[in-house]
Design an enzyme around this catalytic site. Sequence first.
Site, short mmCIF file in Angstrom:
data_model
loop_
_atom_site.label_atom_id
_atom_site.label_comp_id
_atom_site.label_asym_id
_atom_site.label_seq_id
_atom_site.Cartn_x
_atom_site.Cartn_y
_atom_site.Cartn_z
N VAL A 134 -8.68 7.80 0.55
CA VAL A 134 -9.95 8.03 1.25
C VAL A 134 -9.68 7.52 2.66
O VAL A 134 -9.73 6.33 2.92
CB VAL A 134 -11.12 7.27 0.59
CG1 VAL A 134 -12.40 7.45 1.41
CG2 VAL A 134 -11.33 7.72 -0.85
N PRO A 135 -9.34 8.43 3.58
CA PRO A 135 -8.79 8.03 4.88
C PRO A 135 -9.83 7.49 5.86
O PRO A 135 -10.13 8.10 6.89
CB PRO A 135 -8.15 9.33 5.39
CG PRO A 135 -9.02 10.40 4.81
CD PRO A 135 -9.41 9.88 3.44
N CYS A 136 -10.36 6.31 5.56
CA CYS A 136 -11.37 5.71 6.41
C CYS A 136 -10.84 5.40 7.81
O CYS A 136 -11.62 5.24 8.75
CB CYS A 136 -11.96 4.46 5.74
SG CYS A 136 -10.75 3.25 5.24
N HIS A 137 -9.52 5.35 7.96
CA HIS A 137 -8.96 5.12 9.29
C HIS A 137 -9.23 6.30 10.23
O HIS A 137 -9.14 6.15 11.44
CB HIS A 137 -7.44 4.85 9.19
CG HIS A 137 -6.64 5.99 8.65
ND1 HIS A 137 -6.55 6.26 7.29
CD2 HIS A 137 -5.90 6.95 9.27
CE1 HIS A 137 -5.79 7.33 7.11
NE2 HIS A 137 -5.38 7.76 8.30
#
Length: 187
Positions: A134-137
Amino acid sequence: MAGYCLFSTPIGACGIAWRGDAAISTRLPDDTPDQTARWLASRTGACRGTAPGAVRSAIDAMIALLEGEKTDLSDIECDFGNTDPLSLEIYAHTRAIAAGETATYGDIAIALGGKHLAQRVGQALGRNPLPIIVPCHRILGANGRLVGFSAHGGVETKLRMLRIEGAKIGPGPGLFDDLPLATRPRH
C-alpha cells in the site's frame, strides 16, 4: 500460524509477515535488521520462517520496485484483519496509484466523498500495515508538499522511495526555468 522474514533491498532490510498466502504486515528498514525483525514479531505474533511461494513472489516484486522497476504490486494478496471499511477504501485507492505517480491526501479524500475526509486519509495511511504494497509514500500534502511519513527516516525515506520510482515531486517546470539566472554582459 503467521510467519515473517526479512529481505534485502536498495534501501535496507525490509520485512514481511504473512498468514497463508496473504501479507499481513510489511516493514520498511529500521536502524538494524534485528529491530525490523523484532517489530514484525511483536506486531503480528509471527515466527521467523521461509516465505511460501506467493509471499516469495510478493517479496521479489517489492525488491524490483525498490530497484527502480515500474512494478505493479496490486495483485499481492493482503489480509488487513479487522480494519475499518473507510481505511480499506483508502488503501484500495492508494494501491491503484502506479509507481512513479503521486496523489495528495485531498485527491483520495475527494475520490471517497469530499475534502473533509483528508485528515481521515492521513490517519489511515499513518496506520498503514503494509507499506510498499500500500504505497503510502506516493501520497503528498497539498500542492505536492512532502509531509508526514511514519516509517523510520520519515520524509527522507519517503523522498528516497519516490526518487527510486522516478516520481515528479513539487510543481512542474516554470515558463522561465530553462533560462540562466544571469547573463554576462557582452564586451
